[in-house]
Structure formats: C-alpha cells, structure tokens
Design a protein around this motif. Structure first.
Motif, PDB file in Angstrom:
ATOM      1  N   ARG A  21      -7.330 -43.708   1.837  1.00 53.62           N
ATOM      2  CA  ARG A  21      -6.566 -44.747   1.136  1.00 53.62           C
ATOM      3  C   ARG A  21      -6.335 -45.917   2.078  1.00 53.62           C
ATOM      4  O   ARG A  21      -6.279 -45.753   3.289  1.00 53.62           O
ATOM      5  CB  ARG A  21      -5.232 -44.154   0.693  1.00 53.62           C
ATOM      6  CG  ARG A  21      -4.304 -45.154   0.043  1.00 53.62           C
ATOM      7  CD  ARG A  21      -2.981 -44.535  -0.367  1.00 53.62           C
ATOM      8  NE  ARG A  21      -3.206 -43.632  -1.478  1.00 53.62           N
ATOM      9  CZ  ARG A  21      -2.635 -42.441  -1.602  1.00 53.62           C
ATOM     10  NH1 ARG A  21      -1.802 -41.998  -0.690  1.00 53.62           N
ATOM     11  NH2 ARG A  21      -2.874 -41.690  -2.627  1.00 53.62           N
ATOM     12  N   SER A  22      -6.190 -47.100   1.506  1.00 57.30           N
ATOM     13  CA  SER A  22      -5.749 -48.276   2.259  1.00 57.30           C
ATOM     14  C   SER A  22      -4.727 -48.998   1.408  1.00 57.30           C
ATOM     15  O   SER A  22      -5.058 -49.536   0.341  1.00 57.30           O
ATOM     16  CB  SER A  22      -6.927 -49.206   2.566  1.00 57.30           C
ATOM     17  OG  SER A  22      -6.462 -50.345   3.285  1.00 57.30           O
ATOM     18  N   GLY A  23      -3.473 -48.976   1.851  1.00 54.40           N
ATOM     19  CA  GLY A  23      -2.408 -49.592   1.070  1.00 54.40           C
ATOM     20  C   GLY A  23      -2.323 -48.963  -0.302  1.00 54.40           C
ATOM     21  O   GLY A  23      -2.214 -47.746  -0.443  1.00 54.40           O
ATOM     22  N   GLU A  24      -2.435 -49.784  -1.324  1.00 53.30           N
ATOM     23  CA  GLU A  24      -2.346 -49.287  -2.702  1.00 53.30           C
ATOM     24  C   GLU A  24      -3.681 -48.801  -3.254  1.00 53.30           C
ATOM     25  O   GLU A  24      -3.755 -48.303  -4.374  1.00 53.30           O
ATOM     26  CB  GLU A  24      -1.802 -50.394  -3.608  1.00 53.30           C
ATOM     27  CG  GLU A  24      -2.755 -51.582  -3.714  1.00 53.30           C
ATOM     28  CD  GLU A  24      -2.200 -52.751  -4.505  1.00 53.30           C
ATOM     29  OE1 GLU A  24      -2.398 -52.777  -5.734  1.00 53.30           O
ATOM     30  OE2 GLU A  24      -1.574 -53.624  -3.879  1.00 53.30           O
ATOM     31  N   PHE A  25      -4.761 -48.916  -2.479  1.00 57.46           N
ATOM     32  CA  PHE A  25      -6.093 -48.602  -2.978  1.00 57.46           C
ATOM     33  C   PHE A  25      -6.585 -47.241  -2.494  1.00 57.46           C
ATOM     34  O   PHE A  25      -6.589 -46.969  -1.292  1.00 57.46           O
ATOM     35  CB  PHE A  25      -7.096 -49.673  -2.542  1.00 57.46           C
ATOM     36  CG  PHE A  25      -6.731 -51.049  -2.982  1.00 57.46           C
ATOM     37  CD1 PHE A  25      -6.695 -51.383  -4.331  1.00 57.46           C
ATOM     38  CD2 PHE A  25      -6.404 -52.021  -2.051  1.00 57.46           C
ATOM     39  CE1 PHE A  25      -6.347 -52.658  -4.737  1.00 57.46           C
ATOM     40  CE2 PHE A  25      -6.063 -53.304  -2.449  1.00 57.46           C
ATOM     41  CZ  PHE A  25      -6.028 -53.611  -3.798  1.00 57.46           C
ATOM     42  N   ASN A  26      -7.009 -46.406  -3.438  1.00 53.34           N
ATOM     43  CA  ASN A  26      -7.680 -45.162  -3.091  1.00 53.34           C
ATOM     44  C   ASN A  26      -9.138 -45.506  -2.814  1.00 53.34           C
ATOM     45  O   ASN A  26      -9.803 -46.148  -3.630  1.00 53.34           O
ATOM     46  CB  ASN A  26      -7.591 -44.150  -4.231  1.00 53.34           C
ATOM     47  CG  ASN A  26      -6.173 -43.719  -4.487  1.00 53.34           C
ATOM     48  OD1 ASN A  26      -5.363 -43.659  -3.563  1.00 53.34           O
ATOM     49  ND2 ASN A  26      -5.847 -43.432  -5.731  1.00 53.34           N
ATOM     50  N   LEU A  27      -9.643 -45.076  -1.664  1.00 53.67           N
ATOM     51  CA  LEU A  27     -11.001 -45.426  -1.261  1.00 53.67           C
ATOM     52  C   LEU A  27     -11.976 -44.258  -1.356  1.00 53.67           C
ATOM     53  O   LEU A  27     -13.187 -44.468  -1.334  1.00 53.67           O
ATOM     54  CB  LEU A  27     -11.001 -45.983   0.158  1.00 53.67           C
ATOM     55  CG  LEU A  27     -10.117 -47.212   0.369  1.00 53.67           C
ATOM     56  CD1 LEU A  27     -10.180 -47.660   1.814  1.00 53.67           C
ATOM     57  CD2 LEU A  27     -10.508 -48.337  -0.572  1.00 53.67           C
ATOM     58  N   PRO A  86     -13.190 -31.122   3.961  1.00 52.33           N
ATOM     59  CA  PRO A  86     -14.389 -31.022   4.813  1.00 52.33           C
ATOM     60  C   PRO A  86     -15.123 -32.350   5.030  1.00 52.33           C
ATOM     61  O   PRO A  86     -15.774 -32.531   6.052  1.00 52.33           O
ATOM     62  CB  PRO A  86     -15.293 -30.037   4.068  1.00 52.33           C
ATOM     63  CG  PRO A  86     -14.487 -29.429   2.999  1.00 52.33           C
ATOM     64  CD  PRO A  86     -13.245 -30.234   2.810  1.00 52.33           C
ATOM     65  N   SER A  87     -14.991 -33.282   4.116  1.00 50.69           N
ATOM     66  CA  SER A  87     -15.706 -34.557   4.254  1.00 50.69           C
ATOM     67  C   SER A  87     -15.137 -35.442   5.350  1.00 50.69           C
ATOM     68  O   SER A  87     -15.805 -36.377   5.794  1.00 50.69           O
ATOM     69  CB  SER A  87     -15.701 -35.325   2.927  1.00 50.69           C
ATOM     70  OG  SER A  87     -14.383 -35.724   2.591  1.00 50.69           O
ATOM     71  N   VAL A  88     -13.915 -35.180   5.776  1.00 52.59           N
ATOM     72  CA  VAL A  88     -13.302 -36.013   6.820  1.00 52.59           C
ATOM     73  C   VAL A  88     -12.861 -35.183   8.021  1.00 52.59           C
ATOM     74  O   VAL A  88     -12.050 -35.642   8.832  1.00 52.59           O
ATOM     75  CB  VAL A  88     -12.111 -36.843   6.265  1.00 52.59           C
ATOM     76  CG1 VAL A  88     -12.598 -37.929   5.321  1.00 52.59           C
ATOM     77  CG2 VAL A  88     -11.072 -35.963   5.581  1.00 52.59           C
ATOM     78  N   ILE A 103     -12.286 -36.730  11.508  1.00 53.33           N
ATOM     79  CA  ILE A 103     -12.319 -38.195  11.385  1.00 53.33           C
ATOM     80  C   ILE A 103     -10.899 -38.735  11.380  1.00 53.33           C
ATOM     81  O   ILE A 103     -10.038 -38.248  10.650  1.00 53.33           O
ATOM     82  CB  ILE A 103     -13.070 -38.622  10.104  1.00 53.33           C
ATOM     83  CG1 ILE A 103     -14.537 -38.237  10.239  1.00 53.33           C
ATOM     84  CG2 ILE A 103     -12.918 -40.113   9.848  1.00 53.33           C
ATOM     85  CD1 ILE A 103     -15.372 -38.509   9.017  1.00 53.33           C
ATOM     86  N   LYS A 104     -10.651 -39.726  12.217  1.00 50.73           N
ATOM     87  CA  LYS A 104      -9.323 -40.344  12.316  1.00 50.73           C
ATOM     88  C   LYS A 104      -9.305 -41.747  11.704  1.00 50.73           C
ATOM     89  O   LYS A 104      -8.246 -42.284  11.420  1.00 50.73           O
ATOM     90  CB  LYS A 104      -8.893 -40.454  13.779  1.00 50.73           C
ATOM     91  CG  LYS A 104      -8.882 -39.134  14.508  1.00 50.73           C
ATOM     92  CD  LYS A 104      -7.781 -38.250  14.007  1.00 50.73           C
ATOM     93  CE  LYS A 104      -7.726 -36.970  14.829  1.00 50.73           C
ATOM     94  NZ  LYS A 104      -7.428 -35.813  14.064  1.00 50.73           N
ATOM     95  N   ALA A 105     -10.483 -42.356  11.527  1.00 49.98           N
ATOM     96  CA  ALA A 105     -10.578 -43.705  10.972  1.00 49.98           C
ATOM     97  C   ALA A 105     -11.921 -43.848  10.276  1.00 49.98           C
ATOM     98  O   ALA A 105     -12.880 -43.146  10.606  1.00 49.98           O
ATOM     99  CB  ALA A 105     -10.442 -44.749  12.073  1.00 49.98           C
ATOM    100  N   PRO A 144      -5.099 -39.143   3.642  1.00 47.82           N
ATOM    101  CA  PRO A 144      -4.086 -38.224   3.124  1.00 47.82           C
ATOM    102  C   PRO A 144      -4.530 -36.768   3.045  1.00 47.82           C
ATOM    103  O   PRO A 144      -3.693 -35.887   2.907  1.00 47.82           O
ATOM    104  CB  PRO A 144      -3.782 -38.748   1.716  1.00 47.82           C
ATOM    105  CG  PRO A 144      -4.507 -40.019   1.555  1.00 47.82           C
ATOM    106  CD  PRO A 144      -5.465 -40.167   2.681  1.00 47.82           C
ATOM    107  N   ALA A 145      -5.840 -36.511   3.107  1.00 47.92           N
ATOM    108  CA  ALA A 145      -6.337 -35.135   3.022  1.00 47.92           C
ATOM    109  C   ALA A 145      -7.170 -34.809   4.264  1.00 47.92           C
ATOM    110  O   ALA A 145      -8.370 -34.580   4.175  1.00 47.92           O
ATOM    111  CB  ALA A 145      -7.161 -34.963   1.757  1.00 47.92           C
TER     112      ALA A 145
END
Length: 183
Positions: free
Chosen positions: A111-117, A86-88, A91-93, A81-82
């Motif tokens: 994020r994955s589904g309902e989980f913030n990673l 700079p950390s991503v 990066i696409k995956a 989502p962001a």
C-alpha cells in the motif's frame, strides 16, 4: 459473441475454471504504457476474481515520482501490510511508478497512503495476484551483480541504461549521442 474487451464469456469462464478448479495461478501487472485504455482487457479478465484496477480518470496512474519526490522513478514504497505473504518475503521496500490502484476483496499486500498497490487472493484451488504496475519487471535497475541499489544508484543506473540505449539508437543517424539521461 465477443464483449468484455475482446474476451468471450466462454473464455472468461475457462480462465476462472482453470484458476478455481485446476489450481492455476494468475498474476496481472498494470501500467506498462501508462494508458488507461490499455487496462480494459486486464480488467475484463479480472472481473470474475473479485479484484480489479481503479484506472478510469487516473491518467497514467497515481504515483508519479517526479511530482511526489522531485526525483526520477521509481517511488519507493515501504508500507507492506502483509509481510508474511510469500510474494514479499524478505522485502522491505518496493519500487513503483505511476501505478493504478488495486481494488476488490483480496488481501492487501502493498500500500501507499490511501492506495492499495498489490492484492492476493485464493480462488478455489488457485491463486490470483494483482499488482499496480509493471515496474517490478525492471530488474536491471534493482539488482546488478545481485546487490540491491539505493534510490540514488537506481537513478544513476537508469540514466546509464537510457544513455546506452539512446546511443545505440542514434549510431546510424546524425543525432547527437545521449547526454545525462536526455532522450
């Protein structure tokens, strides 16, 4: 007096002061042992930051590649989502395995589904970054010879690495060499 999983109030204050006043950076990873009991010290360190892990009653985590995708790890997550953080950058995956959800008032990065990673937050003069597991440290699976691998190639490379490690462990005993990724 020690509390908070072995950290004194003075130690927790010193960490927060180092981040907020001195401009320090703190990054945490979760999951290496996939044992929720091992999360208590990290959660104690994060308490003053407003971010944490949702780890209780989660077993080894919430993203298990065998159950979700019928394939070896990692789970490939594409919800970033962001993308300007700079950390991503670029990066696409992201590969994640097991994973404890990240909670709190930070900016959601992955994020994955309902989980913030992954979440990030500026805290005073410093920064805090909280990531859901340690899989990102498994760089040998991701970039041999500087090229990203497909999920299939990652699985094959992981098997090869496991077999090499297993063969090395078995070289001084009567056990059979590793075959096909079996331990």
């Amino acid at each position: 007096e020690r509390g908070n999983a072995g950290f004194s109030a003075a130690e927790l204050d010193a960490l927060r002061n180092w981040i907020e006043v001195d401009g320090g950076g703190l990054m945490t990873l979760a999951g290496y042992t996939a044992n929720a009991n091992d999360m208590a010290p990290t959660v104690a360190l994060l308490a003053p930051t407003g971010m944490s892990y949702d780890y209780q009653n989660r077993g080894p985590g919430v993203l298990d590649a065998r159950a979700l995708m019928n394939s070896p790890p990692p789970v490939i997550v594409r919800d970033i989502p962001a993308p300007d953080h700079p950390s991503v950058e670029g990066i696409k995956a992201m590969g994640v395995f097991n994973a404890y959800p990240v909670v709190g008032d930070g900016q959601v990065i992955i994020r994955s589904g309902e989980f913030n990673l992954a979440m990030a937050k500026q805290l005073g003069a410093g920064h805090v970054y909280v990531f859901s597991d340690e899989w990102i440290t498994q760089d040998v699976l991701w970039t041999p010879m500087g090229r990203p691998l497909t999920q299939c190639q990652q699985s094959c490379n992981q098997c090869k690495n496991q077999c090499t490690q297993c063969d090395n462990n078995c070289s001084n005993c009567q056990m059979q060499p590793c075959q096909g990724g079996q331990q």
